[in-house]
Design an enzyme around this catalytic site. Sequence first.
Site, PDB file in Angstrom:
ATOM      1  N   ILE A  30       0.823  -1.214   0.000  1.00 12.71           N
ATOM      2  CA  ILE A  30       0.000   0.000   0.000  1.00 12.71           C
ATOM      3  C   ILE A  30       0.857   1.264   0.000  1.00 12.71           C
ATOM      4  CG2 ILE A  30      -0.280   0.372   2.503  1.00 12.71           C
ATOM      5  CD1 ILE A  30      -3.315   0.625   1.986  1.00 12.71           C
ATOM      6  N   GLN A  93       9.546  -4.691  11.563  1.00 10.13           N
ATOM      7  CA  GLN A  93       8.308  -5.442  11.319  1.00 10.13           C
ATOM      8  C   GLN A  93       7.140  -4.737  11.990  1.00 10.13           C
ATOM      9  OE1 GLN A  93       8.203  -9.602  12.560  1.00 10.13           O
ATOM     10  NE2 GLN A  93       6.277  -9.954  11.464  1.00 10.13           N
ATOM     11  N   HIS A  99       5.717 -11.967   5.797  1.00  8.17           N
ATOM     12  CA  HIS A  99       5.604 -11.539   4.404  1.00  8.17           C
ATOM     13  C   HIS A  99       6.989 -11.254   3.867  1.00  8.17           C
ATOM     14  CE1 HIS A  99       5.096  -8.209   7.224  1.00  8.17           C
ATOM     15  NE2 HIS A  99       5.795  -7.473   6.384  1.00  8.17           N
ATOM     16  N   LEU A 100       7.174 -11.643   2.627  1.00  2.82           N
ATOM     17  CA  LEU A 100       8.409 -11.362   1.915  1.00  2.82           C
ATOM     18  C   LEU A 100       8.163 -10.122   1.076  1.00  2.82           C
ATOM     19  CD1 LEU A 100      11.081 -12.939   1.791  1.00  2.82           C
ATOM     20  CD2 LEU A 100      10.095 -14.266  -0.097  1.00  2.82           C
ATOM     21  N   HIS A 101       8.984  -9.086   1.297  1.00  2.00           N
ATOM     22  CA  HIS A 101       8.923  -7.906   0.440  1.00  2.00           C
ATOM     23  C   HIS A 101       9.739  -8.219  -0.820  1.00  2.00           C
ATOM     24  CE1 HIS A 101       7.741  -4.827   3.617  1.00  2.00           C
ATOM     25  NE2 HIS A 101       8.223  -5.768   4.406  1.00  2.00           N
TER      26      HIS A 101
END
Length: 113
Positions: A30, A93, A99-101
């Site tokens: 986002i 975090q 989650h993998l960026h």
Amino acid sequence: MACLFCEIVERKRPAKIIYEDQTVTAFEDINPQAPVHVLVVPKKHISTNLDIEEEDSPLAGHLLQVANKIAKDKGVAERGFRLVMNCNPESGQTVFHIHLHVLGGRFMQWPPG
Ligand code: 5GP
Ligand code: ZN
């Protein structure tokens, strides 16, 4: 407690989902920090990298495979891209569902900030 990314996985919260399979969902961040900034998340709720159990190893490996596919599909694979998984507050975090960026499309500094 409600989890933001569980809600996205379950489509209870809107997101630009770009990939989905049985175990993984990937969507646009986002607040993108690069021209390509996608989050790859397991559908299973796992709070931090430290909570990945041995039995989750295939899932963790699959996250990397999906990240590769996204980098290729977005056209940054050959140029280069960065994978980041923050773990716990000092790393940055903020969402406690792993989650993998997948970051790419600009030159990345090292060391990271
Ligand atoms: P972290 O700081 O936990 O490593 O990364 C969390 C990421 O999730 C941030 O990059 C942030 O911009 C993104 N994010 C937070 N809330 C939402 C949301 O509701 N939708 C989407 N698509 N991304 C989010
Ligand atoms: Zn969750």
